[in-house]
Design an enzyme around this catalytic site. Structure first.
Site, PDB file in Angstrom:
ATOM      1  N   HIS A   1      -2.133  -1.929 -10.125  1.00  0.00           N
ATOM      2  CA  HIS A   1      -3.068  -1.348  -9.165  1.00  0.00           C
ATOM      3  C   HIS A   1      -4.319  -2.219  -9.130  1.00  0.00           C
ATOM      4  O   HIS A   1      -4.733  -2.729 -10.164  1.00  0.00           O
ATOM      5  CB  HIS A   1      -3.443   0.080  -9.583  1.00  0.00           C
ATOM      6  CG  HIS A   1      -4.002   0.880  -8.467  1.00  0.00           C
ATOM      7  ND1 HIS A   1      -5.325   0.805  -8.101  1.00  0.00           N
ATOM      8  CD2 HIS A   1      -3.412   1.724  -7.590  1.00  0.00           C
ATOM      9  CE1 HIS A   1      -5.517   1.589  -7.068  1.00  0.00           C
ATOM     10  NE2 HIS A   1      -4.372   2.158  -6.733  1.00  0.00           N
TER      11      HIS A   1
ATOM     12  N   ASP B   1       2.793   5.806  -6.971  1.00  0.00           N
ATOM     13  CA  ASP B   1       3.964   5.629  -6.118  1.00  0.00           C
ATOM     14  C   ASP B   1       5.270   5.537  -6.892  1.00  0.00           C
ATOM     15  O   ASP B   1       6.337   5.782  -6.345  1.00  0.00           O
ATOM     16  CB  ASP B   1       3.808   4.367  -5.268  1.00  0.00           C
ATOM     17  CG  ASP B   1       2.834   4.618  -4.147  1.00  0.00           C
ATOM     18  OD1 ASP B   1       2.835   5.740  -3.644  1.00  0.00           O
ATOM     19  OD2 ASP B   1       2.085   3.704  -3.801  1.00  0.00           O
TER      20      ASP B   1
ATOM     21  N   HIS C   1       0.873  -1.189   0.000  1.00  0.00           N
ATOM     22  CA  HIS C   1       0.000   0.000   0.000  1.00  0.00           C
ATOM     23  C   HIS C   1       0.902   1.229   0.000  1.00  0.00           C
ATOM     24  O   HIS C   1       1.632   1.452  -0.959  1.00  0.00           O
ATOM     25  CB  HIS C   1      -0.931  -0.106   1.215  1.00  0.00           C
ATOM     26  CG  HIS C   1      -2.036   0.900   1.248  1.00  0.00           C
ATOM     27  ND1 HIS C   1      -2.413   1.642   0.169  1.00  0.00           N
ATOM     28  CD2 HIS C   1      -2.868   1.278   2.262  1.00  0.00           C
ATOM     29  CE1 HIS C   1      -3.412   2.444   0.511  1.00  0.00           C
ATOM     30  NE2 HIS C   1      -3.700   2.240   1.782  1.00  0.00           N
TER      31      HIS C   1
HETATM   32  N1  ACO Z   1       5.015  -6.782 -10.695  1.00  0.00           N
HETATM   33  C1  ACO Z   1       4.920  -7.968 -11.322  1.00  0.00           C
HETATM   34  N2  ACO Z   1       3.752  -8.608 -11.548  1.00  0.00           N
HETATM   35  C2  ACO Z   1       2.635  -8.016 -11.096  1.00  0.00           C
HETATM   36  C3  ACO Z   1       2.658  -6.780 -10.429  1.00  0.00           C
HETATM   37  C4  ACO Z   1       3.904  -6.157 -10.231  1.00  0.00           C
HETATM   38  N3  ACO Z   1       3.992  -4.983  -9.625  1.00  0.00           N
HETATM   39  N4  ACO Z   1       1.389  -6.437 -10.098  1.00  0.00           N
HETATM   40  C5  ACO Z   1       0.595  -7.412 -10.540  1.00  0.00           C
HETATM   41  N5  ACO Z   1       1.345  -8.370 -11.149  1.00  0.00           N
HETATM   42  C6  ACO Z   1       0.867  -9.569 -11.840  1.00  0.00           C
HETATM   43  C7  ACO Z   1       0.300 -10.604 -10.888  1.00  0.00           C
HETATM   44  O1  ACO Z   1       1.310 -11.501 -10.457  1.00  0.00           O
HETATM   45  C8  ACO Z   1      -0.738 -11.242 -11.751  1.00  0.00           C
HETATM   46  O2  ACO Z   1      -0.094 -12.119 -12.666  1.00  0.00           O
HETATM   47  P1  ACO Z   1      -0.782 -13.526 -13.093  1.00  0.00           P
HETATM   48  O3  ACO Z   1      -2.156 -13.177 -13.580  1.00  0.00           O
HETATM   49  O4  ACO Z   1       0.129 -14.076 -14.129  1.00  0.00           O
HETATM   50  O5  ACO Z   1      -0.800 -14.332 -11.822  1.00  0.00           O
HETATM   51  C9  ACO Z   1      -1.293 -10.100 -12.574  1.00  0.00           C
HETATM   52  O6  ACO Z   1      -0.240  -9.151 -12.646  1.00  0.00           O
HETATM   53  C10 ACO Z   1      -2.548  -9.437 -12.046  1.00  0.00           C
HETATM   54  O7  ACO Z   1      -2.283  -8.881 -10.792  1.00  0.00           O
HETATM   55  P2  ACO Z   1      -3.346  -8.954  -9.630  1.00  0.00           P
HETATM   56  O8  ACO Z   1      -2.951 -10.069  -8.735  1.00  0.00           O
HETATM   57  O9  ACO Z   1      -4.732  -8.974 -10.169  1.00  0.00           O
HETATM   58  O10 ACO Z   1      -3.108  -7.583  -8.933  1.00  0.00           O
HETATM   59  P3  ACO Z   1      -3.812  -7.141  -7.578  1.00  0.00           P
HETATM   60  O11 ACO Z   1      -4.955  -6.264  -7.919  1.00  0.00           O
HETATM   61  O12 ACO Z   1      -4.089  -8.274  -6.659  1.00  0.00           O
HETATM   62  O13 ACO Z   1      -2.634  -6.332  -6.895  1.00  0.00           O
HETATM   63  C11 ACO Z   1      -1.146  -4.614  -6.377  1.00  0.00           C
HETATM   64  C12 ACO Z   1      -2.488  -4.959  -7.006  1.00  0.00           C
HETATM   65  C13 ACO Z   1      -1.077  -5.157  -4.934  1.00  0.00           C
HETATM   66  C14 ACO Z   1      -1.026  -3.083  -6.272  1.00  0.00           C
HETATM   67  C15 ACO Z   1      -0.012  -5.204  -7.249  1.00  0.00           C
HETATM   68  O14 ACO Z   1      -0.102  -4.723  -8.561  1.00  0.00           O
HETATM   69  C16 ACO Z   1       1.369  -4.949  -6.664  1.00  0.00           C
HETATM   70  O15 ACO Z   1       1.807  -5.692  -5.785  1.00  0.00           O
HETATM   71  N6  ACO Z   1       2.073  -3.859  -7.149  1.00  0.00           N
HETATM   72  C17 ACO Z   1       3.354  -3.520  -6.598  1.00  0.00           C
HETATM   73  C18 ACO Z   1       3.166  -2.762  -5.293  1.00  0.00           C
HETATM   74  C19 ACO Z   1       2.676  -1.357  -5.533  1.00  0.00           C
HETATM   75  O16 ACO Z   1       3.183  -0.624  -6.369  1.00  0.00           O
HETATM   76  N7  ACO Z   1       1.659  -0.959  -4.716  1.00  0.00           N
HETATM   77  C20 ACO Z   1       1.124   0.395  -4.760  1.00  0.00           C
HETATM   78  C21 ACO Z   1      -0.314   0.382  -5.089  1.00  0.00           C
HETATM   79  S1  ACO Z   1      -0.911   2.007  -5.254  1.00  0.00           S
HETATM   80  C22 ACO Z   1      -1.145   2.562  -3.686  1.00  0.00           C
HETATM   81  O17 ACO Z   1      -1.259   1.850  -2.711  1.00  0.00           O
HETATM   82  C23 ACO Z   1      -1.216   4.015  -3.529  1.00  0.00           C
END
Ligand code: ACO
Length: 466
Positions: free
Chosen positions: A324, A380, A285
């Site tokens: 996101h 971010d 987050h």
């Molecule tokens: N790097 C690599 N792969 C990713 C990333 C990432 N940053 N984000 C998502 N994916 C992949 C997942 O592994 C998944 O792959 P798959 O379908 O082959 O298994 C696919 O993309 C879809 O992702 P979801 O699981 O649907 O994403 P979710 O909505 O659960 O998670 C999250 C969102 C937590 C923000 C995620 O994208 C992440 O961890 N990002 C990095 C952390 C980050 O930048 N957080 C800030 C969010 S903004 C904020 O809080 C203000």
């Protein structure tokens, strides 16, 4: 949004026609059919409870870990259309707010639901500015933290402790108490955040300066040294104010949900907001901007980017600052902030991490792995770069996120406490453990004779996952 449209869970828009109606459900276990009402594009989870296989059956529940498809409240504060990349506060697009407003005006908008008139704004600015000082005892307990304590841990404790200084805040139905809590939270969180930073650096604390604007004052409390008066670069103060606007609210995210959940017990707002600070601390987050910088430092040079991206694709790494839960398109906040990155870089010294970030972004946006999953930079990714350019240490990033998000937390908390549909938040569970097990005397329990370090290091798993 026109009157013909109805928002559906930050993920899209259904027309009023398709958002109302009913759902016919047949339970194939019993052959019985039910009509479930559809309102605002949602069905009520409680309407499923009537679906039972027998009289003593508890009834059907919905299962939604992480609330990926559950609306937990009605809210008129922030509208997001993740597919289209739209973010609006009280209906006003974020782009207009960033261009024409200021953070404290946006805070008023979020909390009161409308833009202030001139006299309202003047009073609001006066009240926030005149409540930035914290009780001297607060300074003493910040001093009590270990020299290298993480500022976010100190901020978390500090916000929780504010409730002990303002015990009347627990009278949450008293509108004057609510107002004072809103003002004090907005005004004092920057002071607590800056004190935490100064403590972490072993520097004397700097008291607020009422002659400065909200963002200028924060820069002063962070960076003032021997000068009589701190004179911030207006480009940096403006970029920080825009960052504050961009982070002011984001509907039902993890920390807001924490504030609402804790606030639903009708605890005082300082304690509820402390829960939000705790949730924001997590790397998925608010901690993501800190994680972005750590990732860039680990990559070290643009030559290492291809290997790093290979690691992400092999799931050994995560590309922090990308992706996101709601935006499956470009994060509109990222687009706005990107413009300010250049301005801040112009006003600050060269930083090699910026080159790594720029190259990393370019390559990821060209890569099928990321584009096919709709993974774009989130706010971010760039906020971390601006903070880095401002020479704000990485551990402070999440504290700076907490400053503006306080406006959203307060607005959401106020909406919660006045919402007649809300009760204490209390989810259900699907129980997966043993039932009616007998207590085993210790002499009869099985396990290793000797506890080795290896035994202690084995993965801790619940029996369900074992
Ligand atoms: N790097 C690599 N792969 C990713 C990333 C990432 N940053 N984000 C998502 N994916 C992949 C997942 O592994 C998944 O792959 P798959 O379908 O082959 O298994 C696919 O993309 C879809 O992702 P979801 O699981 O649907 O994403 P979710 O909505 O659960 O998670 C999250 C969102 C937590 C923000 C995620 O994208 C992440 O961890 N990002 C990095 C952390 C980050 O930048 N957080 C800030 C969010 S903004 C904020 O809080 C203000």
């Amino acid at each position: 949004m026109s009157e013909q449209e109805t928002s559906v869970d930050g993920g899209g828009v259904a027309t009023a026609d398709s958002a109302e109606g009913s759902l016919s459900v047949t339970d194939n276990r019993t052959g019985q059919s039910y009509e479930i009402e559809i309102t605002d594009g949602t069905v009520k989870a409680m309407d499923f409870r009537q679906i039972k296989v027998s009289e003593d059956d508890f009834g059907l529940m919905t299962y939604d870990p992480a609330f990926t498809n559950t609306a937990s409240c009605r809210s008129a504060i922030t509208y997001i259309d993740g597919e289209k990349g739209i973010l609006q506060h009280r209906g006003i697009p974020i782009e207009q707010l960033c261009e024409q407003s200021s953070f404290l005006e946006v805070a008023f908008l979020l909390i009161y639901g409308e833009l202030p008139t001139q006299p309202q704004l003047e009073r609001w600015l006066h009240d926030v500015t005149h409540h930035t000082f914290v009780h001297e005892n607060v300074k003493q307990f910040v001093e009590g933290f270990r020299y290298d304590a993480h500022p976010m841990g100190m901020l978390l404790a500090g916000v929780g402790a504010l409730s002990t200084f303002y015990p009347h805040a627990k009278e949450i139905d008293d509108h004057e108490e609510r107002y004072m809590a809103a003002i004090r939270l907005l005004a004092k969180i920057p002071t607590l955040a800056a004190f935490s930073y100064r403590h972490n650096r072993g520097l004397p604390y700097v008291y607020p300066d009422n002659d400065l604007s909200f963002s200028e004052n924060f820069l002063s409390m962070m960076f003032k040294m021997t000068e009589v008066k701190y004179d911030p670069d207006p480009r940096l103060a403006k970029a920080l104010d825009v960052l504050f606007i961009l982070h002011a609210d984001h509907e039902q995210n993890c920390s807001t949900n924490a504030v609402r959940s804790v606030g639903s017990s009708r605890v005082d707002p300082y304690s509820a907001v402390a829960a939000g600070v705790a949730a924001l601390y997590g790397p998925l987050h608010g901690g993501a901007n800190e994680a972005v910088l750590r990732m860039l430092r680990r990559i070290e040079s643009t030559d290492n980017i291809p290997d790093f991206l290979e690691g992400v694709k092999n799931r050994e790494e995560r590309l922090m600052g990308f992706g996101h839960r709601v935006y499956k398109n470009y994060d509109p906040r990222a687009r706005i902030i990107k413009k300010h990155v250049d301005e801040v870089l112009e006003a600050t010294e060269h930083n090699p991490l910026i080159e790594i970030a720029t190259e990393l972004e370019k390559r990821a946006l060209d890569d099928e792995f990321f584009t096919s999953r709709k993974l774009y930079p989130n706010v971010d990714f760039y906020s971390g770069l601006i903070y880095e350019a401002l020479a704000i240490p990485t551990e402070m990033f999440t504290c700076i996120f907490a400053i503006p998000r306080t406006a959203g937390w307060v607005a959401q908390w106020l909406e919660l406490v006045d919402d007649p549909e809300q009760k204490i938040a209390r989810p259900r569970q699907i129980y997966t453990g043993d039932r009616d097990a007998d207590y085993v005397p210790i002499s009869k329990r099985e396990g290793p004779e000797k506890i080795t370090n290896e035994f202690l290091r084995r993965p801790i798993r619940s029996r369900r996952g074992a």
